[in-house]
Motif scaffolding. Structure first.
Motif, short mmCIF file in Angstrom:
data_model
loop_
_atom_site.label_atom_id
_atom_site.label_comp_id
_atom_site.label_asym_id
_atom_site.label_seq_id
_atom_site.Cartn_x
_atom_site.Cartn_y
_atom_site.Cartn_z
N GLU A 97 82.39 60.58 46.01
CA GLU A 97 83.40 61.58 46.21
C GLU A 97 84.57 61.38 45.29
N ILE A 98 85.08 60.16 45.25
CA ILE A 98 86.24 59.82 44.44
C ILE A 98 85.89 59.98 42.96
N ASP A 99 84.68 59.52 42.63
CA ASP A 99 84.25 59.52 41.23
C ASP A 99 84.34 60.93 40.66
N LYS A 100 84.02 61.92 41.49
CA LYS A 100 83.96 63.29 40.97
C LYS A 100 85.32 63.96 40.85
N MET A 101 86.35 63.44 41.50
CA MET A 101 87.63 64.14 41.38
C MET A 101 88.75 63.33 40.76
N ALA A 102 88.69 62.00 40.85
CA ALA A 102 89.83 61.21 40.41
C ALA A 102 89.78 60.92 38.92
N SER A 103 90.95 60.99 38.28
CA SER A 103 91.00 60.59 36.88
C SER A 103 91.56 59.18 36.74
N VAL A 104 92.24 58.73 37.79
CA VAL A 104 92.72 57.36 37.81
C VAL A 104 92.25 56.73 39.11
N LEU A 105 91.83 55.49 39.03
CA LEU A 105 91.31 54.82 40.22
C LEU A 105 92.10 53.56 40.53
N GLY A 106 92.29 53.32 41.82
CA GLY A 106 92.83 52.05 42.27
C GLY A 106 91.85 51.50 43.27
N ILE A 107 91.37 50.30 43.07
CA ILE A 107 90.38 49.74 43.99
C ILE A 107 90.97 48.57 44.75
N LEU A 108 90.86 48.66 46.04
CA LEU A 108 91.45 47.69 46.94
C LEU A 108 90.33 46.89 47.60
N SER A 109 90.55 45.60 47.72
CA SER A 109 89.59 44.78 48.45
C SER A 109 90.38 43.74 49.22
N SER A 110 90.24 43.74 50.53
CA SER A 110 90.98 42.84 51.42
C SER A 110 92.48 42.83 51.10
N GLY A 111 93.04 44.00 50.91
CA GLY A 111 94.48 44.09 50.72
C GLY A 111 94.95 43.84 49.30
N LYS A 112 94.03 43.42 48.43
CA LYS A 112 94.43 43.14 47.04
C LYS A 112 93.88 44.21 46.11
N MET A 113 94.66 44.53 45.07
CA MET A 113 94.21 45.50 44.08
C MET A 113 93.32 44.76 43.09
N ILE A 114 92.05 45.16 43.03
CA ILE A 114 91.18 44.45 42.10
C ILE A 114 90.95 45.24 40.82
N PHE A 115 91.31 46.51 40.84
CA PHE A 115 91.25 47.28 39.59
C PHE A 115 92.18 48.47 39.69
N GLN A 116 92.83 48.80 38.57
CA GLN A 116 93.60 50.04 38.51
C GLN A 116 93.52 50.57 37.08
N GLY A 117 93.08 51.79 36.93
CA GLY A 117 92.98 52.37 35.59
C GLY A 117 92.05 53.56 35.61
N SER A 118 91.68 54.02 34.41
CA SER A 118 90.82 55.19 34.34
C SER A 118 89.37 54.79 34.62
N ARG A 119 88.54 55.80 34.79
CA ARG A 119 87.13 55.60 35.05
C ARG A 119 86.48 54.84 33.88
N ASP A 120 86.83 55.27 32.66
CA ASP A 120 86.27 54.62 31.48
C ASP A 120 86.65 53.15 31.41
N GLN A 121 87.92 52.89 31.72
CA GLN A 121 88.37 51.48 31.72
C GLN A 121 87.59 50.67 32.74
#
Ligand SMILES: Nc1ncnc2c1ncn2[C@@H]1O[C@H](COP(=O)(O)OP(=O)(O)OP(=O)(O)O)[C@@H](O)[C@H]1O
Ligand SMILES: [Mg+2]
Lengths: 248, 299
Positions: free
Chosen positions: B194-218
């Protein structure tokens, strides 16, 4: 903000509560009088006193507790608190709007009481003498006198998710209230205890309660004044509570 | 790129554990920001802090260029549309009456209400009691309540919960369209597709920590997909001393970049190993996520 709160009253159970409790008081008052016509022989004065006795001690305050719980219950459902807090610009406006909106069914409850009493006295009991229109004034004064309890029950119902808990606390308050108006020693307390203020207001000019005071400006104004001041303090307390507890 | 939401060291500690741990969030203006994370990773808690619905234990939040304080919150609220955890709504009132409550609270115009209802295609059902709404209709109403104020920022927590595929697609298109008109949309989900199809920037959270933030390509750059070398003679290929595993069509190699790929092809060609095809495996966001966290995916 007030319009939004009034809209929420639509199809709400507050109206049923506001209808049933005063009708119950009128019915018991009527039965009581019909069964004791020889002792309660002062006509309208006896009848209105009978109606307001239990209503003033218990029904009215419990009704306020129930109406306040009902008015807040919808906010505790699902994520409605989020909606409320993200659309409320000033907590103080919300607190006042909620109190006013609880006041509407409370006023309706008094209307039913007054109308029911006058109708029952005329048509069912066929009481002699002029219809005591000043009884309507008692009904109106008691709506103002109810403000401290309205504010307190609103605060409790806002804080407690449970519907019954604030009503139970209100009932305990009624017990204390009964003690303050019936005991000579505790009587001074009855001027500042919310449930007792209600009792005093409803029994202004009553013949059933000792030391109840007359329906005069001298007896009514201090009661209303205390009530307004008290309510204001609770409103400030509630605003602080929203800031510290709800927006934690 | 101006940031509409910025957090620095944002932390929320509950009695027993840290729900959100030193988050540095940057939500750029006019984008759909996909906030991704498994159940309990702290998405809702983060969004609540951004809305001032709960106080951070520590850290700073800036929204629409202003530090979030009690005073600025009051001023900012009308520009932020939000829906957290589940759609709100008064069941004893109709959809329309619920919208009128929002209208009165925020001094909105009737056309704004009509438009929001039309946008989520609820005009037909607006006079039904909300308690009789289906889950999808409630969700639409929640979105309409957030949209009606014409927000500059929209914060939606799992807005497609309970919607059917057509409904999900509609919301997806709506959010992309809103972003196209300069509105910043932060949307959370635990559904990768779902997110993949609409978001141009992603922030990924795991156990309260941000493990990735950036564009899909990144994100895809973070992990190199496996290389498949199709050959009729995998034994010969493996005999060249490559770290590879056998697969039906040939051999598979992990973690080798473009230069290494060129070298491997040269080495095999020189050794006379027949190479039919060299390709990367198709990689889903889920593969990347697993690669990134080294755990069993999002759900
Ligand atoms: N009021 C609270 N008191 C104690 N712990 C809480 C509270 N609210 C949330 N938590 C905890 O914080 C963590 C993060 O919760 P949060 O709701 O933010 O997760 P989430 O990413 O939104 O999950 P989901 O995908 O299930 O919605 C969870 O472990 C949760 O148990
Ligand atoms: Mg959540």
């Amino acid at each position: 903000m007030l319009r939004a709160e009034i809209l929420k009253l639509k199809r709400s159970a507050t109206w049923i509560i506001a209808l049933i409790l005063p009708l119950l008081a009128v019915t018991t008052g009527t039965i009581n009088l019909a069964n004791n016509l020889d002792t309660l022989d002062a006509g309208w004065a006896s009848f209105t006193s009978q109606v307001t006795l239990f209503y003033g001690l218990l029904f009215f305050s419990i009704g306020i507790g129930l109406i306040a719980s009902t008015a807040w219950r919808m906010e505790h459902r699902g994520t409605n608190w989020n909606l409320l807090l993200t659309t409320t610009r000033k907590p103080v406006k919300l607190v006042i709007a909620k109190a006013l909106v609880i006041m509407i069914p409370v006023a309706f409850m008094q209307l039913v009481l007054v109308a029911g009493t006058l109708i029952s006295g005329t048509l069912v009991l066929g009481l002699d003498g002029a219809i005591p229109w000043q009884f309507a004034l008692v009904g109106a004064i008691s709506v103002l006198a109810a403000l401290p309890l309205i504010a307190i029950q609103s605060l409790l119902s806002m804080l407690l998710k449970s519907f019954a808990a604030p009503v139970a606390i209100c009932l305990l308050g009624c017990v204390v209230g009964v003690a303050t108006v019936t005991s000579e020693a505790l009587r001074p307390l009855s001027f500042i205890w919310p449930q007792a203020i209600n009792t005093r207001a409803l029994n202004l000019g009553s013949t059933a309660l000792a030391g109840s005071g007359g329906l005069t400006a001298q007896d009514a104004l201090p009661l209303i004044g205390t009530a307004l001041g008290f309510a204001l303090v609770i409103v400030v307390l509630t605003v602080t509570t929203i800031r510290t507890v709800k927006l934690r | 790129m101006t940031s509409v939401i910025t957090t620095r060291g944002l932390t929320k500690q509950f009695k027993t554990h840290t729900a959100v741990d030193s988050l540095n969030l940057d939500v750029p203006q006019g984008h759909v920001y996909g906030f991704l994370g498994p159940n309990g990773s702290g998405k809702s808690t983060t969004m609540k802090m951004i809305l001032g619905l709960t106080q951070p234990t520590s850290g700073d939040i800036k929204v629409l260029g202003e530090p979030l304080t009690r005073a600025s919150r009051t001023k900012l609220l009308p520009s932020i549309g939000s829906m957290i955890e589940a759609p709100p709504g008064y069941g004893h009132l109709t959809g329309r009456e619920n919208m009128r409550i929002v209208q009165d609270m925020l001094d909105l115009s009737t056309p704004q209400i009509d438009h929001a209802l039309a946008t989520v295609r609820l005009t037909e059902q607006q006079h039904k009691l909300v308690r009789n709404y289906s889950l999808g209709m409630k969700q639409r109403l929640g979105i309409a309540m957030a949209l009606a104020r014409d927000p500059a920022l929209l914060i939606l927590d799992e807005p497609t919960n309970g919607l059917d595929p057509a409904g999900i697609e509609e919301i997806r298109m709506l959010l992309v369209d809103l972003a196209g008109r300069g509105i910043t949309v932060m949307v959370s989900s635990h559904l990768l597709d779902e997110i993949d199809k609409m978001a141009s920037v992603l922030g990924i959270l795991s156990s309260g920590k941000m493990i990735f933030q950036g564009s899909r390509d990144q994100l895809f750059e973070q992990s190199v997909p496996d290389l498949i070398i199709e050959t009729s003679d995998p034994h010969a290929a493996l005999a060249q001393g490559l770290t590879a595993t056998r697969v039906p069509e040939g051999i598979r190699m992990s973690g080798i970049d473009k230069d290494q790929t060129a070298k491997v092809i040269y080495q095999l060609a020189v050794a006379g190993v027949p190479i039919y095809e060299v390709r990367r495996v198709a990689q889903s966001l889920e593969d990347v996520f697993m690669d990134l966290t080294g755990r069993g995916g999002l759900l």
